[in-house]
Design an enzyme around this catalytic site. Structure first.
Site, PDB file in Angstrom:
ATOM      1  N   ALA A   1      23.638  31.633  13.621  1.00 17.14           N
ATOM      2  CA  ALA A   1      22.382  31.816  14.355  1.00 17.14           C
ATOM      3  C   ALA A   1      21.324  30.902  13.753  1.00 17.14           C
ATOM      4  CB  ALA A   1      21.938  33.267  14.245  1.00 17.14           C
TER       5      ALA A   1
ATOM      6  N   GLY B   1      27.782  33.292  13.426  1.00 20.68           N
ATOM      7  CA  GLY B   1      28.036  33.251  14.868  1.00 20.68           C
ATOM      8  C   GLY B   1      29.047  32.172  15.247  1.00 20.68           C
TER       9      GLY B   1
ATOM     10  N   GLU C   1      32.316  33.660  14.715  1.00 19.54           N
ATOM     11  CA  GLU C   1      32.495  34.706  15.737  1.00 19.54           C
ATOM     12  C   GLU C   1      32.890  34.096  17.085  1.00 19.54           C
ATOM     13  OE1 GLU C   1      28.640  36.454  14.616  1.00 19.54           O
ATOM     14  OE2 GLU C   1      29.681  38.366  14.531  1.00 19.54           O
TER      15      GLU C   1
ATOM     16  N   GLU D   1      26.235  36.103   6.621  1.00 16.49           N
ATOM     17  CA  GLU D   1      25.151  37.027   7.008  1.00 16.49           C
ATOM     18  C   GLU D   1      24.691  37.889   5.837  1.00 16.49           C
ATOM     19  OE1 GLU D   1      27.936  36.524   8.720  1.00 16.49           O
ATOM     20  OE2 GLU D   1      27.479  36.286  10.854  1.00 16.49           O
TER      21      GLU D   1
HETATM   22  N1  DAK Z   1      19.752  27.762  11.351  1.00 19.84           N
HETATM   23  C1  DAK Z   1      18.776  26.815  11.419  1.00 19.84           C
HETATM   24  N2  DAK Z   1      18.886  25.596  10.847  1.00 19.84           N
HETATM   25  C2  DAK Z   1      20.017  25.311  10.192  1.00 19.84           C
HETATM   26  C3  DAK Z   1      21.073  26.246  10.078  1.00 19.84           C
HETATM   27  C4  DAK Z   1      20.924  27.520  10.704  1.00 19.84           C
HETATM   28  N3  DAK Z   1      21.878  28.433  10.714  1.00 19.84           N
HETATM   29  N4  DAK Z   1      22.060  25.667   9.349  1.00 19.84           N
HETATM   30  C5  DAK Z   1      21.640  24.454   9.039  1.00 19.84           C
HETATM   31  N5  DAK Z   1      20.421  24.221   9.542  1.00 19.84           N
HETATM   32  C6  DAK Z   1      19.612  23.028   9.415  1.00 19.84           C
HETATM   33  C7  DAK Z   1      19.039  22.889   8.009  1.00 19.84           C
HETATM   34  O1  DAK Z   1      17.878  23.644   7.871  1.00 19.84           O
HETATM   35  C8  DAK Z   1      18.785  21.393   7.930  1.00 19.84           C
HETATM   36  O2  DAK Z   1      17.615  21.112   8.645  1.00 19.84           O
HETATM   37  P1  DAK Z   1      16.507  20.044   8.062  1.00 19.84           P
HETATM   38  O3  DAK Z   1      16.122  20.571   6.734  1.00 19.84           O
HETATM   39  O4  DAK Z   1      17.266  18.742   7.988  1.00 19.84           O
HETATM   40  O5  DAK Z   1      15.411  20.049   9.093  1.00 19.84           O
HETATM   41  C9  DAK Z   1      19.932  20.799   8.714  1.00 19.84           C
HETATM   42  O6  DAK Z   1      20.429  21.864   9.545  1.00 19.84           O
HETATM   43  C10 DAK Z   1      21.070  20.321   7.829  1.00 19.84           C
HETATM   44  O7  DAK Z   1      21.447  21.397   6.971  1.00 19.84           O
HETATM   45  P2  DAK Z   1      21.549  21.241   5.386  1.00 19.84           P
HETATM   46  O8  DAK Z   1      20.652  20.186   4.884  1.00 19.84           O
HETATM   47  O9  DAK Z   1      21.405  22.602   4.803  1.00 19.84           O
HETATM   48  O10 DAK Z   1      23.061  20.748   5.242  1.00 19.84           O
HETATM   49  P3  DAK Z   1      24.034  20.976   4.016  1.00 19.84           P
HETATM   50  O11 DAK Z   1      25.228  20.139   4.273  1.00 19.84           O
HETATM   51  O12 DAK Z   1      23.330  20.823   2.706  1.00 19.84           O
HETATM   52  O13 DAK Z   1      24.472  22.521   4.124  1.00 19.84           O
HETATM   53  C11 DAK Z   1      25.231  24.510   5.295  1.00 19.84           C
HETATM   54  C12 DAK Z   1      25.212  22.947   5.229  1.00 19.84           C
HETATM   55  C13 DAK Z   1      25.912  24.889   6.610  1.00 19.84           C
HETATM   56  C14 DAK Z   1      26.064  25.045   4.115  1.00 19.84           C
HETATM   57  C15 DAK Z   1      23.792  25.033   5.204  1.00 19.84           C
HETATM   58  O14 DAK Z   1      23.005  24.330   6.170  1.00 19.84           O
HETATM   59  C16 DAK Z   1      23.696  26.510   5.464  1.00 19.84           C
HETATM   60  O15 DAK Z   1      23.985  27.318   4.581  1.00 19.84           O
HETATM   61  N6  DAK Z   1      23.271  26.857   6.677  1.00 19.84           N
HETATM   62  C17 DAK Z   1      23.016  28.221   7.041  1.00 19.84           C
HETATM   63  C18 DAK Z   1      24.300  28.966   7.318  1.00 19.84           C
HETATM   64  C19 DAK Z   1      23.989  30.373   7.721  1.00 19.84           C
HETATM   65  O16 DAK Z   1      23.604  31.193   6.877  1.00 19.84           O
HETATM   66  N7  DAK Z   1      24.052  30.613   9.021  1.00 19.84           N
HETATM   67  C20 DAK Z   1      23.580  31.848   9.592  1.00 19.84           C
HETATM   68  C21 DAK Z   1      24.654  32.866   9.519  1.00 19.84           C
HETATM   69  S1  DAK Z   1      24.002  34.386  10.077  1.00 19.84           S
HETATM   70  C22 DAK Z   1      22.308  39.019  15.673  1.00 19.84           C
HETATM   71  C23 DAK Z   1      23.577  38.648  15.974  1.00 19.84           C
HETATM   72  C24 DAK Z   1      24.137  37.607  15.286  1.00 19.84           C
HETATM   73  C25 DAK Z   1      23.462  36.954  14.297  1.00 19.84           C
HETATM   74  C26 DAK Z   1      22.181  37.314  14.014  1.00 19.84           C
HETATM   75  C27 DAK Z   1      21.592  38.354  14.695  1.00 19.84           C
HETATM   76  N8  DAK Z   1      21.730  40.087  16.349  1.00 19.84           N
HETATM   77  C28 DAK Z   1      22.659  41.100  16.847  1.00 19.84           C
HETATM   78  C29 DAK Z   1      20.340  40.282  16.394  1.00 19.84           C
HETATM   79  C30 DAK Z   1      24.131  35.909  13.593  1.00 19.84           C
HETATM   80  C31 DAK Z   1      23.812  35.604  12.346  1.00 19.84           C
HETATM   81  C32 DAK Z   1      24.384  34.462  11.696  1.00 19.84           C
HETATM   82  O17 DAK Z   1      25.089  33.637  12.251  1.00 19.84           O
END
Ligand code: DAK
Length: 263
Positions: free
Chosen positions: A66, A111, A114, A134
């Protein structure tokens, strides 16, 4: 139909849907999920489409979960709307009558994993990474991950991944049965399209019946599942494809499936 966050194209009876926010590693924002739902509806109503392939734009990511920057701004009502839309889209994906292949070309986190798990099977590039981070955000998977992951990779493996938020390699995902095939990044789409091309040549009725029987049967006990298979098998027998398939075998030629019911 034009989209801002996905690329959708249909060629040779195969639809390809590419998540297209590469600057944010194709993270799922509200608008993208709405577009995903609209595109899936189009797939559902287009009988020419026989297989759907999902992939991500760029070389780094399938879907990095997400969009956290958007998620952080939601009030409870917006979060509810987001959750409802997300569930509708993922359920629609799983219930599509045609096979869906997730061609995972990098990060499939939260997501992203998922969506891949709601597909029929996963091909992964060597650099693919899967995980449920998450827990690091004080959340749990919200698009069905707590339910689909244990069913597909086993309860204990799913628990370890979800409790720790650790990211695993394509090889680890392959070893636990989550991924069907690992390919070099350059040939991922080629491999997915090749498999899709094999499916396109099969009977429309029988492929759909097989998917329905497997999916509906998995949610029930074996005896009920076998009854589901009997009905699905009977439906196939009422198709011209079954007549064509058996006749072609006896005539020692390749079948030409049309996908119609017997007239
Ligand atoms: N959201 C927004 N931006 C993201 C992102 C994300 N999930 N993942 C990466 N980016 C952005 C980074 O902020 C960065 O942007 P800038 O700083 O360049 O503007 C750009 O993408 C490149 O990322 P990195 O610089 O961080 O790249 P790295 O290679 O260093 O790292 C990484 C890659 C994938 C390990 C890292 O970006 C990371 O940890 N990303 C976040 C992963 C994450 O935690 N994803 C969210 C999982 S939680 C719901 C239902 C479902 C959900 C929520 C609510 N409801 C029922 C209400 C789902 C939740 C999820 O999916």
């Amino acid at each position: 139909m034009s989209y801002n966050n996905i690329i959708f194209k249909v060629e040779n009876n195969v639809a390809t849907l590419t998540f297209n926010r590469p600057k944010a590693l194709n993270a799922l924002n509200n608008e993208l999920i709405g577009e995903l739902y609209t595109a899936l509806e189009a797939v559902q109503h287009n009988e020419e489409i026989r297989v759907l392939i999902l992939t991500g734009a760029g070389e780094k990511s399938f879907v990095a979960g997400a969009d956290i920057s958007e998620l952080a701004t939601f009030n409870p009502l917006q979060a509810k709307k987001f959750a409802e839309l997300g569930h509708r889209a993922i359920n629609k994906l799983q219930e599509l009558p045609i096979p869906v292949i997730a061609a995972v070309n990098g990060f499939a986190l939260g997501g992203g994993s998922e969506i891949a798990l709601a597909s029929d099977f996963i091909y992964a590039s060597e650099n693919a990474k899967f995980g449920f981070p998450e827990i690091n955000l004080g959340l749990i998977p919200g698009f069905g991950g707590t339910q689909r992951a244990p069913r597909q990779i086993g309860k204990n493996m799913a628990k370890e991944m979800i409790f720790t938020g650790k990211i695993i390699s394509a090889r680890d995902a392959f070893d636990m049965g989550m991924v069907n095939k690992i390919t070099p990044p350059e040939t991922l789409m080629e491999d997915a399209l090749k498999t899709a091309g094999m499916i396109v040549l099969k009977g429309k009725t029988s492929v759909r019946a097989a998917k329905q029987a497997i999916n509906n049967g998995m949610d029930t006990d074996l005896a009920t599942g076998c009854k589901i298979e009997i009905d699905a098998f009977s439906l196939c027998m009422a198709s011209q494809d079954a007549r064509e398939g058996t006749t072609a075998f006896l005539e020692k030629r390749k079948p030409e499936f049309k996908g119609d019911l017997c007239k």
